[in-house]
Design a protein around this motif. Structure first.
Motif, PDB file in Angstrom:
ATOM      1  N   UNK A 208      18.393   4.896  -2.976  1.00  0.00           N
ATOM      2  CA  UNK A 208      17.899   4.813  -4.349  1.00  0.00           C
ATOM      3  C   UNK A 208      16.374   4.828  -4.297  1.00  0.00           C
ATOM      4  N   UNK A 209      15.746   4.888  -5.447  1.00  0.00           N
ATOM      5  CA  UNK A 209      14.280   4.874  -5.505  1.00  0.00           C
ATOM      6  C   UNK A 209      13.827   3.831  -6.515  1.00  0.00           C
ATOM      7  N   UNK A 210      12.621   3.324  -6.327  1.00  0.00           N
ATOM      8  CA  UNK A 210      12.031   2.347  -7.244  1.00  0.00           C
ATOM      9  C   UNK A 210      10.708   2.910  -7.754  1.00  0.00           C
ATOM     10  N   UNK A 211      10.597   3.214  -9.030  1.00  0.00           N
ATOM     11  CA  UNK A 211       9.374   3.835  -9.571  1.00  0.00           C
ATOM     12  C   UNK A 211       8.271   2.812  -9.844  1.00  0.00           C
ATOM     13  N   UNK A 212       7.881   2.060  -8.829  1.00  0.00           N
ATOM     14  CA  UNK A 212       6.821   1.065  -8.959  1.00  0.00           C
ATOM     15  C   UNK A 212       5.709   1.375  -7.959  1.00  0.00           C
ATOM     16  N   UNK A 213       4.469   1.033  -8.281  1.00  0.00           N
ATOM     17  CA  UNK A 213       3.350   1.364  -7.381  1.00  0.00           C
ATOM     18  C   UNK A 213       3.462   0.719  -6.010  1.00  0.00           C
ATOM     19  N   UNK A 214       4.160  -0.434  -5.929  1.00  0.00           N
ATOM     20  CA  UNK A 214       4.310  -1.111  -4.639  1.00  0.00           C
ATOM     21  C   UNK A 214       5.142  -0.316  -3.642  1.00  0.00           C
ATOM     22  N   UNK A 215       5.868   0.699  -4.129  1.00  0.00           N
ATOM     23  CA  UNK A 215       6.751   1.476  -3.261  1.00  0.00           C
ATOM     24  C   UNK A 215       6.302   2.930  -3.125  1.00  0.00           C
ATOM     25  N   UNK A 216       5.022   3.180  -3.350  1.00  0.00           N
ATOM     26  CA  UNK A 216       4.492   4.534  -3.216  1.00  0.00           C
ATOM     27  C   UNK A 216       3.810   4.727  -1.869  1.00  0.00           C
ATOM     28  N   UNK A 217       3.730   5.984  -1.456  1.00  0.00           N
ATOM     29  CA  UNK A 217       2.953   6.389  -0.278  1.00  0.00           C
ATOM     30  C   UNK A 217       3.365   5.679   1.004  1.00  0.00           C
ATOM     31  N   UNK A 218       4.634   5.390   1.132  1.00  0.00           N
ATOM     32  CA  UNK A 218       5.144   4.784   2.362  1.00  0.00           C
ATOM     33  C   UNK A 218       6.654   4.967   2.400  1.00  0.00           C
ATOM     34  N   UNK A 219       7.223   4.737   3.562  1.00  0.00           N
ATOM     35  CA  UNK A 219       8.668   4.819   3.727  1.00  0.00           C
ATOM     36  C   UNK A 219       9.253   3.415   3.725  1.00  0.00           C
TER      37      UNK A 219
END
Length: 255
Positions: free
Chosen positions: A123-134
């Protein structure tokens, strides 16, 4: 105009030029269309599929690409504990894979098997804390991390490329050769070949493991809880109130 271009776009272009590819030949090599021009201008984002191709073909460290690491190549990292496989959906976007307790038992043995990863939910979480990383999610087994993390809760971890970038006193998902553990990490002075894994539950003793035995490392940044219980203080107050009401009733009956 140049200052508005993202780090990953700038580094993607510098990598292409270093490898002496044209925009057209690099796009063909990575199977991303006719040209890389839009990526390098910052008009098109780099997809997870492209990141995976850069890892597979050139050993590029994804965290370097996004400006999160100084180490450019995975095979140049001492104590490499970066993800062995990064999966993407049909649109080429990264997803957060979920590894339950049963899957975790087989995770160390299947860590290089792309087909096995595709059996896991994502799944994905559209929050900035989960951007630009795996990120990857693991279900916790046992009570060694009480009271902070309870049995069967899920922890979400951000990929760590190497032991050098791991921080003391942070909680990590540690993928060993034969098991997956959730522990607080502590570096051992004068012994860079080993690290100490500490449980929050003081009934469990710390354990030392060799860095060479760590396959992957994920720093926990959040958790998923279900069936949140009411605080025990509220239950105690309710019981006290009930006892007081019963006592008042007894006193009234004596009058």
């Amino acid at each position: 105009m140049e200052k508005n271009i993202s780090t990953e776009a700038v580094r993607f272009k510098s990598l292409r030029e270093e490898l002496r590819h044209t925009q057209q030949s690099f796009a063909q090599l990575l199977d991303i269309g006719a040209t890389t021009a839009d990526i390098e201008r910052g008009k098109t984002k780099i997809t997870g599929k492209t990141v995976m191709e850069l890892m597979s073909q050139f050993n590029i460290n994804p965290l370097w690409l996004y400006g999160k690491s100084l180490e450019k190549y995975i095979d140049a990292i001492r104590g490499d504990v970066s993800p062995k496989v990064i999966t993407v959906d049909s649109s080429g976007n990264d997803g957060i894979l979920l590894v339950n307790q049963k899957a975790a038992a087989g995770y160390p043995n299947n860590i290089h098997d792309m087909g096995w990863y595709q059996t896991l939910p994502a799944f994905s979480i559209p929050l900035p804390e989960f951007r630009n990383a795996t990120y990857r999610g693991f279900q916790v087994e046992g009570d060694s991390m009480l009271p902070n993390i309870r049995p069967n809760e899920w922890v979400l971890g951000r990929a760590v490329p190497n032991i050098v970038e791991a921080s003391d006193s942070k909680i990590y998902i540690v993928v060993l050769i034969d098991s997956v553990l959730v522990k607080k990490l502590q570096k051992i002075p004068n012994n860079p070949q080993s690290i100490r894994l500490i449980s929050l539950n003081d009934q469990y003793l710390p354990i030392d493991v060799k860095v060479k035995d760590i396959q992957e490392l994920w720093m926990v940044n959040s958790k998923l809880s279900f069936g949140v219980d009411e605080p025990s203080e509220s239950n105690l107050l309710r019981q006290l109130q009930q006892s007081m009401d019963e006592l008042k009733g007894q006193i009234s009956s004596l009058k």
